[in-house]
Design an enzyme around this catalytic site. Sequence first.
Site, short mmCIF file in Angstrom:
data_model
loop_
_atom_site.label_atom_id
_atom_site.label_comp_id
_atom_site.label_asym_id
_atom_site.label_seq_id
_atom_site.Cartn_x
_atom_site.Cartn_y
_atom_site.Cartn_z
N ARG A 130 -46.49 -42.34 -21.35
CA ARG A 130 -45.23 -41.73 -20.97
C ARG A 130 -44.64 -42.37 -19.72
O ARG A 130 -43.52 -42.07 -19.35
CB ARG A 130 -45.45 -40.25 -20.69
CG ARG A 130 -44.95 -39.31 -21.77
CD ARG A 130 -45.06 -37.94 -21.20
NE ARG A 130 -44.51 -36.84 -21.94
CZ ARG A 130 -45.01 -36.30 -23.03
NH1 ARG A 130 -46.03 -36.82 -23.63
NH2 ARG A 130 -44.46 -35.23 -23.55
N ARG A 133 -38.37 -24.07 -32.13
CA ARG A 133 -39.74 -24.41 -32.55
C ARG A 133 -40.67 -23.22 -32.42
O ARG A 133 -40.64 -22.49 -31.44
CB ARG A 133 -40.25 -25.56 -31.68
CG ARG A 133 -41.72 -25.87 -31.94
CD ARG A 133 -42.06 -27.25 -31.54
NE ARG A 133 -42.13 -27.41 -30.09
CZ ARG A 133 -42.42 -28.57 -29.50
NH1 ARG A 133 -42.64 -29.64 -30.23
NH2 ARG A 133 -42.47 -28.65 -28.19
P1 ADP Z 1 -43.29 -32.77 -25.65
O1 ADP Z 1 -43.27 -34.13 -26.26
O2 ADP Z 1 -42.56 -31.78 -26.49
O3 ADP Z 1 -42.93 -32.71 -24.20
P2 ADP Z 1 -46.18 -32.68 -25.59
O4 ADP Z 1 -46.98 -31.71 -26.35
O5 ADP Z 1 -46.27 -34.13 -25.94
O6 ADP Z 1 -44.70 -32.14 -25.74
O7 ADP Z 1 -46.49 -32.54 -24.02
C1 ADP Z 1 -46.45 -31.31 -23.36
C2 ADP Z 1 -46.73 -31.50 -21.86
O8 ADP Z 1 -48.03 -32.08 -21.67
C3 ADP Z 1 -45.77 -32.45 -21.14
O9 ADP Z 1 -44.58 -31.80 -20.73
C4 ADP Z 1 -46.65 -32.93 -19.96
O10 ADP Z 1 -46.70 -31.94 -18.95
C5 ADP Z 1 -48.03 -33.01 -20.57
N1 ADP Z 1 -48.32 -34.38 -21.10
C6 ADP Z 1 -48.55 -34.73 -22.40
N2 ADP Z 1 -48.76 -36.06 -22.52
C7 ADP Z 1 -48.67 -36.57 -21.26
C8 ADP Z 1 -48.78 -37.88 -20.70
N3 ADP Z 1 -49.01 -38.97 -21.47
N4 ADP Z 1 -48.63 -38.02 -19.36
C9 ADP Z 1 -48.40 -36.95 -18.57
N5 ADP Z 1 -48.28 -35.70 -19.03
C10 ADP Z 1 -48.41 -35.50 -20.35
#
Ligand code: ADP
Length: 219
Positions: free
Chosen positions: A90, A129
Site C-alpha cells: 500500500r 457493504r
Molecule cells: P480496504 O481496502 O477496504 O481499506 P482492507 O481490508 O484491505 O480494506 O484494509 C483494512 C485496514 O487494514 C486498512 O484501512 C489499514 O488500516 C489496514 N491495512 C490493510 N493492509 C494494509 C497494508 N498493506 N499496510 C498498512 N495497513 C494495512
Amino acid sequence: MEIVILLGAPGSGKGTVCSRVAEIAGYRHLSTGDRLRAAIKTGTAVGREAKPYIERGDLVPDEVMIRIVAEAMTAETPDRRRFILDGFPRTEEQARLLQQFLRDQGGSLRAVILLEAPRDVLIARLAGRRVCRDCGATYHVVNIPPKREGRCDACGGDLVQRPDDNEATVRNRLDVYERQTASLIAYYEREVGLQPVDSARPLDVMVSEIRDLILADAS
Ligand code: ADP
Ligand code: ZN
C-alpha cells in the site's frame, strides 16, 4: 514463488475479485486486511498493535505489514507459493520491502493490476457493504444482496457492517489511499508496468478479464 498484485481503492471490489480470480487461476488469496482483522479477533500481539490504526482508517506501519506477509507466504509449502496479493503493498516502502523479499526467495512478480473506479462509486459500495460475522463472506445491500436479509447465504451467520465502513472512516481511508497510492502506482509503472482494469463493470466480466491478464502473462 509467484506473485500477482491487485491494487485498488477501498471499495474497488479488490477482495471479492481476488478471491474469485485466485480460485479459477490456481492462486492463493492473501488479504492483509483479513489477516489483520483475524489477528485482532484472536488478540495476538500484531492484532493489538494494528487495532488503533485500523479503527482510524490509517495505515499499519510498514515493518509490521511486511512481517505479516512474509510469514503468511513462507507458511505455505513451496509448491503452493502462488499468491494474489490483496491490500499489499500500500506504500512505496512496502513495495520495496516486497521486492527485497522476492529477491531473497527467488520469487517473481507476474503482474500488477490496478482496479479503477470513481470516488462516488467507491463510497456507495463501502456504505452498502455487509460482511458475515462468522465466515467473512461479503455482500452489498443493493449490488450483491443475500437471499435472506441480514443472513449469510453460505453459513446462515449474521451480516454486519465492518466498523471501519462508517462514513467518516471511509472518507479517511479514501484520502489515505489517494495520498499513498499515487507514488505506489508511479513506482510500478516505472518498474514493471501496470494493467488497468475498469472496476465499474459487472464482477464476472472483471474476473475473467483479470484471469486472462494473469494467464497471458505467463512466461
Ligand atoms: P480496504 O481496502 O477496504 O481499506 P482492507 O481490508 O484491505 O480494506 O484494509 C483494512 C485496514 O487494514 C486498512 O484501512 C489499514 O488500516 C489496514 N491495512 C490493510 N493492509 C494494509 C497494508 N498493506 N499496510 C498498512 N495497513 C494495512
Ligand atoms: Zn457466513
